[in-house]
Structures are given as C-alpha cells and as structure tokens.
Design a protein around this motif. Sequence first.
Motif, PDB file in Angstrom:
ATOM      1  N   LYS A  50       0.828  -1.217   0.000  1.00 24.73           N
ATOM      2  CA  LYS A  50       0.000   0.000   0.000  1.00 24.73           C
ATOM      3  C   LYS A  50       0.855   1.257   0.000  1.00 24.73           C
ATOM      4  N   THR A  51       1.826   1.304   0.920  1.00 31.83           N
ATOM      5  CA  THR A  51       2.679   2.486   0.989  1.00 31.83           C
ATOM      6  C   THR A  51       3.440   2.661  -0.319  1.00 31.83           C
ATOM      7  N   THR A  52       3.931   1.557  -0.856  1.00 32.66           N
ATOM      8  CA  THR A  52       4.665   1.632  -2.116  1.00 32.66           C
ATOM      9  C   THR A  52       3.770   2.215  -3.203  1.00 32.66           C
ATOM     10  N   PHE A  60       1.446  11.193   5.876  1.00 34.84           N
ATOM     11  CA  PHE A  60       2.269  10.017   6.134  1.00 34.84           C
ATOM     12  C   PHE A  60       1.751   9.164   7.282  1.00 34.84           C
ATOM     13  N   GLN A  61       2.253   7.915   7.259  1.00 32.41           N
ATOM     14  CA  GLN A  61       1.765   6.878   8.164  1.00 32.41           C
ATOM     15  C   GLN A  61       2.129   7.140   9.623  1.00 32.41           C
ATOM     16  N   ASP A  62       3.369   7.592   9.837  1.00 33.69           N
ATOM     17  CA  ASP A  62       3.865   7.661  11.208  1.00 33.69           C
ATOM     18  C   ASP A  62       3.990   9.123  11.658  1.00 33.69           C
ATOM     19  N   ALA A  64      -3.432   9.727   1.484  1.00 30.46           N
ATOM     20  CA  ALA A  64      -3.278   9.599   2.936  1.00 30.46           C
ATOM     21  C   ALA A  64      -2.889   8.158   3.256  1.00 30.46           C
ATOM     22  N   ASP A  65      -1.644   7.980   3.677  1.00 29.21           N
ATOM     23  CA  ASP A  65      -1.132   6.633   3.940  1.00 29.21           C
ATOM     24  C   ASP A  65      -1.400   6.258   5.391  1.00 29.21           C
ATOM     25  N   GLU A  66      -2.376   5.414   5.600  1.00 23.76           N
ATOM     26  CA  GLU A  66      -2.764   4.985   6.947  1.00 23.76           C
ATOM     27  C   GLU A  66      -2.750   6.175   7.901  1.00 23.76           C
ATOM     28  N   PRO A  67      -3.593   7.171   7.634  1.00 19.27           N
ATOM     29  CA  PRO A  67      -3.496   8.406   8.424  1.00 19.27           C
ATOM     30  C   PRO A  67      -3.815   8.217   9.894  1.00 19.27           C
TER      31      PRO A  67
HETATM   32 MG   LIG Z   1       2.651   1.225   4.753  1.00 17.92          MG
END
Ligand SMILES: [Mg+2]
Lengths: 357, 335
Positions: free
Chosen positions: A56-58, A100-102, A180-183
């Motif tokens: 997913k992130t990729t 971003f995710q983190d 939105a990557d795993e917001p």
């Molecule tokens: Mg990811």
Amino acid sequence: MTENLLEVTGLEKHFPITRGIIFRRKIGAVRAVDGIDLAVQPGETLGLVGESGCGKTTTGRLVTRLIEPTAGRVVFDGRDITHVSAGRMRPMRREIQMIFQDPYSSLNPRHTVGAIVGAPFRVQNIKTPQGRKKAVQELLELVGLSPEHYNRYPHEFSGGQRQRIGIARALALRPKMVVADEPVSALDVSIQAQVVNLLDDLQKELGLTYLVIAHDLSVVRHISDRVAVMYLGKIVEVAPRDDLYSRPLHPYTLALLSAVPVPDPARRDAAQRERILLVGDVPSPIDPPSGCRFRTRCWKAQEICAQQEPPLETPALDEVTAGHRVACHFPITPEERTGRGAQQAREAAAAVGEADD
Amino acid sequence: MVIGPEPVAGDTTTLVAEETTAPPGAAKAIEGRSLWRIAWIRLKRDKIALAGGVVVIFLILGAVFAPFIVALLGHPPNEFHQNLIDINLGTPIGKFGGISKDFLFGLEPGSGRDLFSRIVYGSRISLLIAFLATAMSMVIGTVMGVISGYFGGWIDAFIGRLMDVFLAFPLLLFSLALVGVIPDRAFGLSGVSLRIAMLVFIIGFFSWPYIGRIIRGQTLSLREREFVDAARSLGARGPYIVVRELLPNLVAPILIYTTLLIPTNILFEAALSFLGVGIPAPTASWGAMLTEASHGLYQVDPFYMIFPGLAIFVTVLAFNLFGDGLRDALDPRAR
Ligand SMILES: [Mg+2]
Ligand SMILES: Nc1ncnc2c1ncn2[C@@H]1O[C@H](COP(=O)(O)OP(=O)(O)OP(=O)(O)O)[C@@H](O)[C@H]1O
Ligand code: SF4
C-alpha cells in the motif's frame, strides 16, 4: 463519466535484492506492487485496503512519484508522470500531496510547527499575500489546532495533533489530490474517528480528491466512495463502498470484513465467533504463489487457481453492479453470505493446509 | 464510521478542546521548548558534567589570557632563575621542587624557569592544536559522513574503505618520518607556526573517520525517516534536504563527538611532543616538559613531571566528563 484525476495502469514496483557492495549483482526482487490498475475521479475518495506489507505504501509513493515505477503508467490530471524527472515533477507537486503513516517520524523534531507547516511555501517559493506566518496560522486553524502552536515543537504534541500538523502541511499548497497513507493507524482508537472526520470535513470544504490507505476495512468505510482491496501487490477486488461491504465477492474481502471490529459490546463475542480466521502467513512478495496469490490461504481454491491468474473483472452475475470488479475464479455466492454459508466458510478456512500436514 | 464512540459529525471544535490540552507544564509557555532547551535543563542537573564544563571554561580562559595571568602570578616563561637552582644537583632549592608563593608550581631543574608560567603557556599550545585539529576532523568527518550516508551505494562503500585506510594508518611512524623531511619554512610559515600547522594537519587529517563514521550512521537512519519523504513530496531538492532537514538533526552528534575528540587529540599532541615531533624548544608545551622530565630528572625532582602530567590529566578528564554529560543530555535514545 468524468475524466479521472488519477489513473494508474499496470503499475509495478520491484525492489531489487542485491549482493556485493561495489559490484552489485541482482539476485532477486521484492515485487511490492505487481501490476495494479486504479482510477480516482475528481472529488471522490478511493479507499485502498490490505494487510501489512501488501504494497500500500509503495503504491502511495509511486503515485506521488517519490519513487519511480518499474513498469506501468501513472497519469495525473491528464499528464503522464510515470517517468517524469524530479525537476519537471516539482511544480506538479503542488497538486498532489501526501499524509504520512507515522506521525512521529513524519515531522522533523528540530523544526517548529511554523517551520513545518510553512515548508511548502518555502520549498515552492510561494508568496503568501497575508504573510507566511498568517498563512500557516490559518492552516493550523483549518485543521483544528490553535494558531498559538506556531512556535511549538512536534514533541510537545499528541499523536492526533501531530497528524493534524501533517495534514496542514499537505494542504498548504491547496492540492487537488491527497494520498493519505494509513493516516490514523498509529493513533488511539478514540482519536482515529476525529482525524477521519477532519479529513471528511476538509474534503467537503476544499473539494479534495482522496486516496486513503488503511489496513482494515473499518477505517475507510466512513469516508470512501469506492474501496479497493489489495493482497500481495495486486488489487483483488474493487467496488463502490456499499456493494463491497454488503456483497463482497472475493474470499479475502469476506475474511477482512468478518474481522471488522464491532462497536456494540453486546455483539462483540458473537462477532468474534463469526470471524473467518485465515490460516498461515502472507507469502513472501519475493516469490509469490503462481496463479491466484491468495490460493495458499483460500478455502475455495481449486486446481485452476494455481494455474491461471484470475483477471480483475466484473463477473456476469445478476446481483453484481457495474463498477464491481473482482479477481477470483470462484467469487463468493449469495448463499455463502448467509449464516450457514458463513459457518461453512469459517470451518473451511480453518481447515486450509491441513491436508498437507 | 464504526471505530470508537461515534462523535457528532463535523464537531472538530469540541474535539480540539479536548485534544489540544497541552502537555503538563507547557500550558502557559507559548514559546515552544526546543530539544536544545530540554537538553540544557538535563545538563544542568548533571553536576559532574557541569564541573567538567567549568574546568574546560577555566582552561580556555587561562590559555587565552595567559600573558595576563603570568604577569600577575608568575615570571616570563623563558626567564632563567639559576640563582634558585642548587649548583651541584641542578635541582631547585627548597622543598617540593621549589614551590613558593613566587613560583606556584616550582622551578624547572637546570634553568630555573617558572613551571607555573610554562604550564599556563603550554595550555595554549595543547588547546590550540587540539581545537584546530578537531575542527578540521569535524569538517572533513561531517562532510564525508553526510555524503556517505546520504548517497549510499558505491560512494558509501568507497568512503567506508577510505576511513578504514585512515584508521589503519601507522600515524606515529608517519609523523616521525615527516619531521625528518619537513623544511624550515613551508607554505609561508616557519618555526613554531609551521610546527603547529603540521601537527594540526597530521592529527586533524587522520582522525576525521571517528566523526565520519558516526555521522554516516546517523545520516543513514535519518534518511529513512518520513520527514525526508515529506520534504521530497513538497518538491525539495537534495541540498535543501541535507541543510534544512538532516543537518539540524546532526548538530547534536557532531557537538558530542567533537567534544569527545578534543581530549583524544590533546593526548595525541602530547604524545607527539613527547616523541620530539612536537613544538621545538624553547616554546613551552606539556608533552615536551614530560620528555625533559623523563630524562632521569623525575627521580631527583618528581614535581617536574607531576605538574605537566597533572595538567594533561585534568584537561583530558574535564573534556571527557563534559562530553559524556553532553551525550547523556542530547542522546535521542533517552527521549
Ligand atoms: Mg505502509
Ligand atoms: N525500499 C524498499 N526496498 C526493498 N523492499 C521494500 C522497500 N519498500 C518496501 N519494500 C517491501 O515491499 C513490500 C511492501 O511494502 P509496503 O511498505 O508498500 O507495504 P504496506 O502495505 O504499506 O505495509 P504496512 O501496512 O506495514 O505499511 C514489503 O515486503 C516491503 O518489505
Ligand atoms: S481464484 Fe481461487 S484461490 Fe483465488 S481467491 Fe478465488 S477461489 Fe480463492
């Protein structure tokens, strides 16, 4: 049918695995994203859901062109950005931004909130009529933070607040699209809803288009118009939201749906029992299974599943609507969605692989 | 939305009230507490490090104001006082190497020069060379470390091997050989300043890999952080990312390891002077004083050896204590 804002076809990203330091030899590849098609219309929200490590992130980093695709095409707003150079991509970055995710690693700990949220203006060299500080403070207010936080540092904020800072930064350039990557994955459950609602409100207010990535189906249900389910670098099912949640066609989607947390505590035990537990681990993306990638954990798998890769298409079934596509030789039938059918699916899923032991 | 208690749609205002409750203590402080401020608060609690820091400051002030201090408390460093030397033994008259209120650390055997002045002036040489050499290592080490970590790949591999070569270099032998061939004047310098330049070069040019390795490791891990991706997704170019995003996070390790490299370089300079490669006589230097003392004199006059030895020991210890405290205060792992 309007023109798509984002259109992805046959997108692939293979990370080479190399040996040796100076003389590199390629000894294999991580097939993180392995031929996916996606289309997002203006103003729409597409949810992209899948387990950890499925790519997913990729995918998000490919469509925002933080990394270059191995193959396929990415068309954004009518322009092919697949292999566009960093310099040519620069002005286009105003239109597609990422959350971003983190929230802990996405904000530079040495910068103040003002510097972080003001960075887009600085990098893109944009003059703000009201002055940069004022512009940043307006953005902070927009995402529900106090303008007085301007001089604070990220470590003084909670995870939810940090994610709001990240959202403010992504919106500074007034993009058309936000990935939105795993917001909310890193946030407390009690705060997740607030941030998702904020994203929803911002979309209405600013007319944004979203690609929202999540690892379970519950998070995107509220905001998505359509949902795509990903497994091991491939899209296995994509459908308008209500169709996907009420009539899943792919066995993997059915299993994911059965794992959606139930808010009502009275029903929680029952839901736990109704859950379809998949046996075994996700196979390695270095050497994915032949044919259908889900077959090693699928309770409906047959011989053909190992030989032929099922194409992502709309099956000719009565109940299926036009935009609903699935990559499966034996899509879930209405009987399997009844209580008894689900019971059988649970037992069958638990028994997968037993024959080999 | 099925996660958590369903909030009223669009009630961003109420949730802000609940979410923006600032961390305790920061309530009134609108000005943010930077990580530097937090480190300073932590450092202030570390009494040992502070003591080291105070000694370091005194040493630096002492070196800078050496002429005034000596004018006040001693005699010119190269002034002979042979009338205070026992003609038969060559040792200073009086107990403890001739310590008196005129000669705080006693006298040098033979010549009768004021040891206190020579120690104070010697600190100039020690600190000057150590500081300049460390600054040189810091610049080379930081540049090489950032390049290595940021670009990775074969550049990283190449710089890594280069560091190995530098660390494995037989430096003492090299410097001994260099002294043999160095002319009296070179690069527009001569005498003491030429020697200082040479020592700075030898020490600085060969100790950069200590800093280089640490900066490389830090850069490598910083590069993977999402804020670098965030900057790139805004359209930032390489120089912006290095200068604005990476460097501010590298200042702390650079500061820590620079502080810790200074005492190593002081010892190195003393060792070179001890071997006769250092500053030529009659300029005072701690290492050269130890050499003199080691030629049998310490048996008759141990104080001649104790004072320069003590000077080196205290200086090295102070820098190490301060550097360790700095590391504890700035260490990101403690956060
Ligand atoms: Mg990811
Ligand atoms: N730069 C890279 N080099 C090599 N492999 C990579 C790289 N980035 C990702 N991968 C691999 O690609 C696969 C997909 O990674 P990705 O980060 O896209 O997954 P994800 O779906 O976002 O997972 P998560 O939910 O954990 O964030 C993983 O197996 C990962 O190890
Ligand atoms: S194609 Fe076969 S293995 Fe794959 S999901 Fe469908 S039934 Fe299962």
